[in-house]
Design a protein around this motif. Structure first.
Motif, PDB file in Angstrom:
ATOM      1  N   ALA A   1      -5.756  -3.939 -11.605  1.00 43.90           N
ATOM      2  CA  ALA A   1      -4.912  -2.735 -11.726  1.00 43.90           C
ATOM      3  C   ALA A   1      -3.916  -2.857 -12.863  1.00 43.90           C
ATOM      4  O   ALA A   1      -2.842  -2.241 -12.814  1.00 43.90           O
ATOM      5  CB  ALA A   1      -4.185  -2.472 -10.412  1.00 43.90           C
ATOM      6  N   GLY A   2      -4.253  -3.577 -13.893  1.00 40.86           N
ATOM      7  CA  GLY A   2      -3.360  -3.706 -15.032  1.00 40.86           C
ATOM      8  C   GLY A   2      -3.012  -2.346 -15.617  1.00 40.86           C
ATOM      9  O   GLY A   2      -3.874  -1.486 -15.752  1.00 40.86           O
ATOM     10  N   GLY A   3      -1.745  -2.152 -15.944  1.00 42.70           N
ATOM     11  CA  GLY A   3      -1.313  -0.881 -16.512  1.00 42.70           C
ATOM     12  C   GLY A   3      -0.962   0.181 -15.500  1.00 42.70           C
ATOM     13  O   GLY A   3      -0.428   1.235 -15.860  1.00 42.70           O
ATOM     14  N   VAL A   4      -1.236  -0.060 -14.229  1.00 44.46           N
ATOM     15  CA  VAL A   4      -0.861   0.872 -13.161  1.00 44.46           C
ATOM     16  C   VAL A   4       0.567   0.538 -12.727  1.00 44.46           C
ATOM     17  O   VAL A   4       0.937  -0.635 -12.633  1.00 44.46           O
ATOM     18  CB  VAL A   4      -1.832   0.750 -11.967  1.00 44.46           C
ATOM     19  N   GLY A   5       1.375   1.562 -12.469  1.00 47.12           N
ATOM     20  CA  GLY A   5       2.741   1.327 -11.998  1.00 47.12           C
ATOM     21  C   GLY A   5       2.758   0.449 -10.759  1.00 47.12           C
ATOM     22  O   GLY A   5       1.838   0.494  -9.936  1.00 47.12           O
ATOM     23  N   GLU A   6       3.826  -0.358 -10.611  1.00 49.14           N
ATOM     24  CA  GLU A   6       3.853  -1.355  -9.544  1.00 49.14           C
ATOM     25  C   GLU A   6       3.671  -0.748  -8.159  1.00 49.14           C
ATOM     26  O   GLU A   6       2.890  -1.261  -7.347  1.00 49.14           O
ATOM     27  CB  GLU A   6       5.151  -2.157  -9.589  1.00 49.14           C
ATOM     28  N   ALA A   7       4.378   0.339  -7.869  1.00 45.02           N
ATOM     29  CA  ALA A   7       4.274   0.933  -6.535  1.00 45.02           C
ATOM     30  C   ALA A   7       2.857   1.412  -6.256  1.00 45.02           C
ATOM     31  O   ALA A   7       2.316   1.184  -5.160  1.00 45.02           O
ATOM     32  CB  ALA A   7       5.270   2.083  -6.391  1.00 45.02           C
ATOM     33  N   ARG A   8       2.257   2.069  -7.239  1.00 51.99           N
ATOM     34  CA  ARG A   8       0.887   2.562  -7.041  1.00 51.99           C
ATOM     35  C   ARG A   8      -0.098   1.401  -6.940  1.00 51.99           C
ATOM     36  O   ARG A   8      -1.016   1.423  -6.116  1.00 51.99           O
ATOM     37  CB  ARG A   8       0.504   3.483  -8.212  1.00 51.99           C
ATOM     38  N   ALA A   9       0.088   0.385  -7.776  1.00 52.35           N
ATOM     39  CA  ALA A   9      -0.817  -0.760  -7.741  1.00 52.35           C
ATOM     40  C   ALA A   9      -0.756  -1.459  -6.388  1.00 52.35           C
ATOM     41  O   ALA A   9      -1.790  -1.861  -5.836  1.00 52.35           O
ATOM     42  CB  ALA A   9      -0.464  -1.730  -8.861  1.00 52.35           C
ATOM     43  N   ARG A  10       0.428  -1.588  -5.835  1.00 51.96           N
ATOM     44  CA  ARG A  10       0.555  -2.235  -4.527  1.00 51.96           C
ATOM     45  C   ARG A  10      -0.046  -1.373  -3.420  1.00 51.96           C
ATOM     46  O   ARG A  10      -0.588  -1.902  -2.443  1.00 51.96           O
ATOM     47  CB  ARG A  10       2.018  -2.561  -4.233  1.00 51.96           C
ATOM     48  N   ALA A  11       0.046  -0.058  -3.563  1.00 54.57           N
ATOM     49  CA  ALA A  11      -0.602   0.822  -2.583  1.00 54.57           C
ATOM     50  C   ALA A  11      -2.123   0.670  -2.651  1.00 54.57           C
ATOM     51  O   ALA A  11      -2.808   0.633  -1.617  1.00 54.57           O
ATOM     52  CB  ALA A  11      -0.194   2.266  -2.833  1.00 54.57           C
ATOM     53  N   LEU A  12      -2.657   0.581  -3.860  1.00 54.72           N
ATOM     54  CA  LEU A  12      -4.100   0.377  -4.016  1.00 54.72           C
ATOM     55  C   LEU A  12      -4.513  -0.983  -3.468  1.00 54.72           C
ATOM     56  O   LEU A  12      -5.588  -1.120  -2.879  1.00 54.72           O
ATOM     57  CB  LEU A  12      -4.475   0.503  -5.492  1.00 54.72           C
ATOM     58  N   TYR A  13      -3.670  -1.982  -3.663  1.00 57.94           N
ATOM     59  CA  TYR A  13      -3.962  -3.305  -3.105  1.00 57.94           C
ATOM     60  C   TYR A  13      -3.999  -3.252  -1.585  1.00 57.94           C
ATOM     61  O   TYR A  13      -4.837  -3.892  -0.944  1.00 57.94           O
ATOM     62  CB  TYR A  13      -2.912  -4.312  -3.582  1.00 57.94           C
ATOM     63  N   ALA A  14      -3.113  -2.465  -0.987  1.00 57.37           N
ATOM     64  CA  ALA A  14      -3.048  -2.368   0.471  1.00 57.37           C
ATOM     65  C   ALA A  14      -4.316  -1.768   1.068  1.00 57.37           C
ATOM     66  O   ALA A  14      -4.665  -2.077   2.216  1.00 57.37           O
ATOM     67  CB  ALA A  14      -1.834  -1.535   0.887  1.00 57.37           C
ATOM     68  N   VAL A  15      -5.011  -0.893   0.309  1.00 58.64           N
ATOM     69  CA  VAL A  15      -6.228  -0.267   0.832  1.00 58.64           C
ATOM     70  C   VAL A  15      -7.486  -0.930   0.268  1.00 58.64           C
ATOM     71  O   VAL A  15      -8.579  -0.403   0.428  1.00 58.64           O
ATOM     72  CB  VAL A  15      -6.262   1.256   0.534  1.00 58.64           C
ATOM     73  N   GLN A  16      -7.311  -2.081  -0.370  1.00 58.09           N
ATOM     74  CA  GLN A  16      -8.453  -2.789  -0.941  1.00 58.09           C
ATOM     75  C   GLN A  16      -9.537  -3.013   0.115  1.00 58.09           C
ATOM     76  O   GLN A  16      -9.271  -3.521   1.195  1.00 58.09           O
ATOM     77  CB  GLN A  16      -8.016  -4.152  -1.497  1.00 58.09           C
ATOM     78  N   GLY A  17     -10.765  -2.623  -0.222  1.00 52.63           N
ATOM     79  CA  GLY A  17     -11.875  -2.821   0.700  1.00 52.63           C
ATOM     80  C   GLY A  17     -12.497  -4.186   0.530  1.00 52.63           C
ATOM     81  O   GLY A  17     -12.920  -4.545  -0.579  1.00 52.63           O
ATOM     82  N   PRO A  18     -12.572  -5.000   1.584  1.00 52.42           N
ATOM     83  CA  PRO A  18     -13.270  -6.282   1.473  1.00 52.42           C
ATOM     84  C   PRO A  18     -14.761  -6.056   1.251  1.00 52.42           C
ATOM     85  O   PRO A  18     -15.340  -5.108   1.784  1.00 52.42           O
ATOM     86  CB  PRO A  18     -12.992  -6.962   2.810  1.00 52.42           C
ATOM     87  N   ILE A  19     -15.362  -6.914   0.453  1.00 48.06           N
ATOM     88  CA  ILE A  19     -16.788  -6.778   0.162  1.00 48.06           C
ATOM     89  C   ILE A  19     -17.565  -7.911   0.828  1.00 48.06           C
ATOM     90  O   ILE A  19     -17.044  -9.007   1.021  1.00 48.06           O
ATOM     91  CB  ILE A  19     -17.052  -6.790  -1.353  1.00 48.06           C
ATOM     92  N   ALA A  20     -18.797  -7.635   1.180  1.00 47.84           N
ATOM     93  CA  ALA A  20     -19.668  -8.695   1.697  1.00 47.84           C
ATOM     94  C   ALA A  20     -19.880  -9.741   0.607  1.00 47.84           C
ATOM     95  O   ALA A  20     -20.013  -9.419  -0.571  1.00 47.84           O
ATOM     96  CB  ALA A  20     -21.003  -8.108   2.135  1.00 47.84           C
ATOM     97  N   ASP A  21     -19.893 -11.012   1.006  1.00 49.79           N
ATOM     98  CA  ASP A  21     -20.044 -12.102   0.049  1.00 49.79           C
ATOM     99  C   ASP A  21     -21.263 -11.951  -0.849  1.00 49.79           C
ATOM    100  O   ASP A  21     -21.246 -12.340  -2.015  1.00 49.79           O
ATOM    101  CB  ASP A  21     -20.141 -13.442   0.786  1.00 49.79           C
ATOM    102  N   ASP A  22     -22.328 -11.398  -0.287  1.00 46.76           N
ATOM    103  CA  ASP A  22     -23.582 -11.317  -1.035  1.00 46.76           C
ATOM    104  C   ASP A  22     -23.814  -9.939  -1.666  1.00 46.76           C
ATOM    105  O   ASP A  22     -24.914  -9.637  -2.122  1.00 46.76           O
ATOM    106  CB  ASP A  22     -24.767 -11.683  -0.144  1.00 46.76           C
ATOM    107  N   LEU A  23     -22.776  -9.101  -1.714  1.00 44.03           N
ATOM    108  CA  LEU A  23     -22.944  -7.725  -2.190  1.00 44.03           C
ATOM    109  C   LEU A  23     -23.525  -7.684  -3.598  1.00 44.03           C
ATOM    110  O   LEU A  23     -24.444  -6.909  -3.887  1.00 44.03           O
ATOM    111  CB  LEU A  23     -21.598  -7.002  -2.161  1.00 44.03           C
ATOM    112  N   PHE A  24     -22.989  -8.517  -4.484  1.00 39.33           N
ATOM    113  CA  PHE A  24     -23.383  -8.443  -5.889  1.00 39.33           C
ATOM    114  C   PHE A  24     -24.755  -9.071  -6.167  1.00 39.33           C
ATOM    115  O   PHE A  24     -25.251  -8.990  -7.291  1.00 39.33           O
ATOM    116  CB  PHE A  24     -22.329  -9.118  -6.766  1.00 39.33           C
TER     117      PHE A  24
END
Length: 243
Positions: A141-164
């Motif tokens: 989230a480089g370049g995103v304002g701190e408050a917005r970046a932290r909000a996006l971090y809070a809703v971060q979706g965990p991914i399955a280990d083998d997704l990629f």
């Protein structure tokens, strides 16, 4: 102009988020698309497998009434590459996104390009993975304002280990008009890889002076690219730049 199943420009847009995110990552783009008179749906990917994410995207596509532009950010480029053969889809838009060929080992392809810093911040736990807080805020989230970046971090979706590790069975970009936004300051996907993918699919391409989250830092540029895709236009010229 790229006509939809019923002729005329696409009036629907389906947005697909990538890894470490959810549908709220499109919240700055959605009002701009609404203002253009478009019907917008943001998919909520489970991020548990490629097949699960494709199924969620296909369900959203099935609900559309007529021609639809399918948009994917980051990992979702893989999803729209697989789901983009849906008969309602008239164009594909890739935002700093993966775009594997059918059956391609994308991890091996990406290894031919510079390793992005965010890779070092991946934390694994109980079969799932997430970006560390520092990697998310500084790299993803480089370049995103701190408050917005932290909000996006809070809703971060965990991914399955083998997704990629999943491989697509088709490459819709070979048959549908494509548009690509390259993030020139990307620290999650190598910009050099994005350039290669855009050229390989012969996409109408813009370059945005942004981190990985161009739809957050430069929503107007991304919305304009999507609107272009709904009309099937190829202007502005390829390799135009948004700042």
């Amino acid at each position: 102009m790229t006509d939809g199943p019923q002729g005329g420009p696409a009036r629907n847009v389906v947005l697909v988020h990538g890894a470490y995110a959810d549908g709220s990552s499109w919240s700055d783009v959605i009002p701009l698309l609404h203002r253009a008179g478009l019907t917008v749906t943001a998919v909520q990917n489970p991020l548990t497998s490629l097949s699960d994410d494709v199924a969620a995207t296909r369900r959203a596509l099935d609900r559309q009434d007529g021609a639809t532009v399918l948009v994917g950010h980051s990992w979702a480029g893989t999803v729209i590459t697989e789901a983009g053969d849906h008969p309602s889809v008239t164009a594909l838009v890739y935002v700093a996104a993966r775009a594997p060929d059918a059956g391609e080992d994308f991890t091996a392809l990406a290894a031919q390009f510079p390793t992005p810093p965010a890779n070092a911040g991946l934390v694994h736990n109980d079969g799932y993975a997430q970006l560390s807080e520092s990697a998310f805020l500084e790299d993803f989230a480089g370049g995103v304002g701190e408050a917005r970046a932290r909000a996006l971090y809070a809703v971060q979706g965990p991914i399955a280990d083998d997704l990629f590790k999943a491989r697509t069975t088709t490459a819709a970009w070979r048959d549908k008009p494509c548009y690509y936004s390259i993030s020139r300051q990307d620290r999650t996907t190598a910009p050099e890889l994005e350039q290669f993918l855009a050229e390989r699919m012969n996409a109408t391409t813009i370059e945005v002076d942004s981190s990985h989250l161009a739809m957050v830092t430069h929503p107007e540029a991304i919305a304009d690219l999507i609107i272009m895709a709904t009309h099937g236009t190829r202007s502005p010229a390829p390799n135009s730049t948004a700042r």
